[in-house]
Design a protein around this motif. Structure first.
Motif, PDB file in Angstrom:
ATOM      1  N   HIS A   1       0.654  -1.148   0.037  1.00 19.10           N
ATOM      2  CA  HIS A   1       0.057  -0.114  -0.205  1.00 19.10           C
ATOM      3  C   HIS A   1       0.997   1.205  -0.037  1.00 19.10           C
ATOM      4  O   HIS A   1       0.373   2.374   0.191  1.00 19.10           O
ATOM      5  N   ARG A   2       2.278   0.975  -0.135  1.00 13.90           N
ATOM      6  CA  ARG A   2       3.073   2.099  -0.202  1.00 13.90           C
ATOM      7  C   ARG A   2       3.904   2.262  -1.472  1.00 13.90           C
ATOM      8  O   ARG A   2       3.886   1.220  -2.170  1.00 13.90           O
ATOM      9  N   ASN A   3       4.181   3.449  -1.944  1.00 15.73           N
ATOM     10  CA  ASN A   3       5.182   3.408  -3.075  1.00 15.73           C
ATOM     11  C   ASN A   3       6.670   2.979  -2.762  1.00 15.73           C
ATOM     12  O   ASN A   3       6.996   3.074  -1.526  1.00 15.73           O
TER      13      ASN A   3
ATOM     14  N   LEU B   1      11.208   1.476   0.681  1.00 16.52           N
ATOM     15  CA  LEU B   1       9.979   2.150   0.623  1.00 16.52           C
ATOM     16  C   LEU B   1      10.162   3.427   0.658  1.00 16.52           C
ATOM     17  O   LEU B   1      11.058   4.252   1.088  1.00 16.52           O
TER      18      LEU B   1
ATOM     19  N   ASP C   1       7.226   9.595   2.571  1.00 12.74           N
ATOM     20  CA  ASP C   1       5.888  10.141   2.406  1.00 12.74           C
ATOM     21  C   ASP C   1       6.588  11.721   1.748  1.00 12.74           C
ATOM     22  O   ASP C   1       5.852  12.265   1.215  1.00 12.74           O
TER      23      ASP C   1
ATOM     24  N   ALA D   1       1.770   2.202  -5.545  1.00 12.35           N
ATOM     25  CA  ALA D   1       1.139   1.174  -4.614  1.00 12.35           C
ATOM     26  C   ALA D   1       0.157   0.375  -5.468  1.00 12.35           C
ATOM     27  O   ALA D   1      -0.718   1.215  -6.301  1.00 12.35           O
TER      28      ALA D   1
END
Length: 243
Positions: free
Chosen positions: A37-39, A94, A97, A63
């Motif tokens: 669910h993360r880039n 990962l 943000d 994601a």
């Protein structure tokens, strides 16, 4: 501290296969999927950077999406006895943000945050009976093609370099006809000479001598001309056949 498990899903997972012939660029596709669910940031490295061109070699996978990476092998002379030891490594981390740029992410990433997967390379040449491969690009070795050599040796020669049976028969018949014509002319000359000889004997000895010399010259001259014409014709016929 052990590195975390690779978050990306690789297809293929362990091996990149390159299918020849290798006279041109050969491309293998590596699919990278991000199921998280993360880039995720990724980077592709190789032990032979001069032999391959990778596009894209780095980037960000959003994601739930995937990216196709093209790995292009540069042309080279293939040796079946030479096993490829080239390897690729897919590194990932990962994405933060507040990511600003890729260089900063890789420079500031801690070793325990980095993930990687390794793949080896395999080179394959298409089989001769493989419809997917172009077997015509493979050179024929002298030891592997004895049947082909025997077939080539039994092929008929060009019609321009061989005599047809009908043409040879015509030439022989023409030669025989010319020989018969020469013999006929000789017989006629002989008869004329004998006739002239009888007539000359009825004339004086001096006249006979003079006529004899003239007849002999005339006879030899005529025979020589006939022979020249015959040989000239035969030469033309033979020359047309063998040229």
């Amino acid at each position: 501290m052990a590195r975390p498990e690779q978050v990306l899903v690789l297809e293929p997972q362990e091996e990149l296969r390159f299918r020849g012939p290798f006279t041109d660029v050969v491309t293998a596709t590596l699919k990278l999927t991000n199921p998280s669910h993360r880039n995720v940031c990724f980077k592709v490295k190789t032990t032979a950077p001069r032999r391959y061109c990778v596009r894209p070699n780095s980037g960000v996978i959003d994601a739930g999406t995937s990216v196709n990476v093209s790995v292009m092998l540069q042309p080279f002379e293939y040796d079946p006895n030479d096993r490829s030891r080239h390897k690729f490594m897919v590194m990932s981390v990962l994405a933060p943000d507040n990511m600003m740029d890729m260089e900063t992410v890789w420079r500031e990433a801690r070793p325990e945050e980095l993930m990687d997967s390794r793949l080896k390379c395999t080179f394959e040449m298409p089989l001769e009976n493989d419809p997917e491969g172009d077997s015509t690009t493979k050179p024929l070795s002298s030891s592997a093609s004895p049947s082909l050599k025997s077939e080539l040796s039994t092929l008929p020669k060009s019609s321009s370099s061989s005599l047809d049976d009908g043409e040879a028969k015509k030439i022989l018949e023409e030669c025989k006809r010319l020989q018969s014509e020469v013999q006929r002319l000789r017989d006629e000359n002989k008869q004329i000479w004998e006739h002239d000889g009888v007539r000359r004997r009825n004339v004086g000895h001096s006249s006979v001598s003079t006529l004899s010399a003239g007849g002999s010259v005339h006879d030899d001259s005529m025979t020589g001309r006939i022979l020249c014409v015959v040989f000239f014709i035969v030469g033309i016929i033979v020359g047309r056949v063998f040229l």
